[in-house]
Scaffold this active site. Structure first.
Site, PDB file in Angstrom:
ATOM      1  N   CYS A  50       0.567  -1.336  -0.116  1.00  0.00           N
ATOM      2  CA  CYS A  50      -0.152  -0.455  -0.384  1.00  0.00           C
ATOM      3  C   CYS A  50       1.075   1.495   0.161  1.00  0.00           C
ATOM      4  CB  CYS A  50      -0.577   0.009   1.400  1.00  0.00           C
ATOM      5  SG  CYS A  50       0.076   0.112   2.989  1.00  0.00           S
ATOM      6  N   HIS A  98      18.973  -0.132  -0.200  1.00  0.00           N
ATOM      7  CA  HIS A  98      17.906   0.276   0.102  1.00  0.00           C
ATOM      8  C   HIS A  98      17.278  -0.378   0.589  1.00  0.00           C
ATOM      9  CE1 HIS A  98      13.516   2.952  -1.208  1.00  0.00           C
ATOM     10  NE2 HIS A  98      13.953   1.200  -1.788  1.00  0.00           N
TER      11      HIS A  98
END
Length: 438
Positions: A50, A98
């Site tokens: 999401c 990351h």
């Protein structure tokens, strides 16, 4: 070969952009199938939640891969804006850093939330099952998952763990204070709804109503919390009994329309109602928030709750960063060796075959030696091989990642008549995680 990631998240794109790029599991599988057939991409994993959509890949050339990846995401999205200004692109060590931060929840909307690690696992599992991963991404994702677990175990970043669902409850408490007299309607009975219900019950909410397209699932979830299941066709009517409506359906369109809420508020005779929309794409039409007596929060509004948690977790996040730094450096070192490991493995195999053959010949000529003497011969032969291998290994370690690496690889293959290994990219400016396909 280069390691790259292209994506967007809650830091780079607002919810109305992210929801355009929110992909179902079936869409992820279709994307993996597409990239498996692209010669420019050796491996790929697509992570879509999401709050983020990120495409990890092993490519021949990052500059050439970027427009292909960007165009594909743009084509896959639903009614997307031009995504270029929202996308980030990391290569090589920045890509590793990351993913480690993502798996450790340091890059999450709420630092320390636990869902992202399972989402990373699932994304990797889908790619692996689709045969879209090999040496590099298998190594990267195994290590990222291990780092995520280590951060949660070693630090206190997950103590009093928060999540999007917990933040939703915190917003409800901010509006009503004590929730013991409040009724809550959950529209959607998935994992997010269940997590929200657990937090609500822990905070003493009076009644939990649950509505879901699958009524059986609504009943199952309601029973877990001594709540009441509602037929999906009647959830708007059920909202009349609620003080808080929390939506998380996963539907591709708005579930709660302005006109329906206008009629609902007329029936409530002035009683306020809070909608907390934690779905992406959004469940509640944005104009609902303009209706008198209604307060509407979407997932981006959770940042206000997040701010209070950041201060509490900053110290633990710093400790987690140190773990990530150490793990990243170790993985970079490991990746450096991937390009010549097959050569040394071949050399070790050949040396071991020669050792076994010569020991066998010697033992055939010495049938009367004792088991202890036989063991001494075995150990001596192993030590000879190990010491002969030591100097080539040290030399290869010293030149890995330099212009001399290919020379040394070719020299070892030539001198010891080893099977040739596929050549690696020798562009030093774009050097990263080269490996020999076996």
């Amino acid at each position: 070969m280069q390691l790259v990631v292209l994506g967007l998240n809650h830091k780079t794109a607002p919810v109305e952009v992210r929801e355009c790029f929110s992909f179902s599991e079936e869409q992820v599988k279709q994307a993996l199938k597409y990239f498996r057939d692209q010669e420019e991409f050796s491996e790929c994993v697509l992570l879509s939640t999401c709050n983020r959509t990120e495409l990890y890949a092993v490519v021949e050339d990052a500059d050439e891969a970027l427009p292909i990846m960007r165009q594909f995401l743009q084509r896959m999205a639903v009614n997307p804006p031009d995504a270029r200004k929202y996308l980030f692109f990391f290569t090589d060590e920045d890509c590793i850093n990351h993913l480690f931060r993502v798996a450790s929840s340091l890059d999450s909307l709420i630092i320390g939330e636990g869902q992202i690690l399972s989402q990373v696992k699932r994304a990797y599992s889908l790619a692996r099952d689709a045969e879209n991963t090999s040496t590099v991404l298998n190594t990267l994702f195994h290590r990222a998952i291990a780092v995520g677990k280590k951060v949660r175990t070693v630090t206190h970043i997950a103590y009093s763990a928060v999540s999007v669902s917990y933040a939703a409850v915190e917003m409800a408490k901010k509006a009503f204070g004590d929730l013991t007299e409040s009724n809550v309607l959950l529209v959607g009975a998935g994992q997010m709804s269940e997590l929200t219900a657990r937090h609500l019950v822990a905070n003493g909410v009076k009644t939990v109503f649950v509505s879901n397209r699958n009524y059986k699932r609504a009943v199952e979830l309601a029973n877990k919390f001594q709540g009441i299941a509602i037929n999906f066709e009647n959830y708007i009517e059920a909202a009349n009994k609620a003080d808080i409506v929390i939506t998380s359906t996963g539907a591709p369109h708005y579930m709660i329309r302005t006109k329906d809420v206008v009629r609902l508020m007329q029936q409530r005779e002035g009683r306020p109602l809070i909608f907390i929309d934690i779905a992406v794409p959004r469940d509640v039409e944005p104009e609902v928030g303009e209706i008198h007596g209604v307060t509407l929060y979407n997932i981006d509004d959770l940042e206000a709750v997040v701010a209070t948690n950041i201060k509490l977790r900053k110290k633990e996040a710093l400790a987690a960063e140190k773990i990530i730094d150490a793990e990243r450096a170790e993985l970079v070192e490991k990746f450096r060796y991937l390009s010549y490991q097959p050569v040394l493995a071949n050399l070790r195999d050949k040396a071991e075959q020669m050792r076994l053959r010569e020991v066998k010949r010697a033992l055939a000529k010495l049938p009367d030696i004792s088991p202890e003497e036989r063991k001494i011969m075995e150990n001596m032969s192993k030590m000879i091989v190990r010491k002969l291998m030591r100097d080539p290994m040290i030399s290869m370690n010293e030149v890995t990642g330099t212009s001399k690496e290919n020379f040394y690889v070719d020299a070892i293959c030539g001198l010891f008549k080893l099977d040739p290994i596929e050549e690696s990219n020798n562009n030093e400016e774009k050097y990263c995680y080269r490996y020999a396909r076996q």
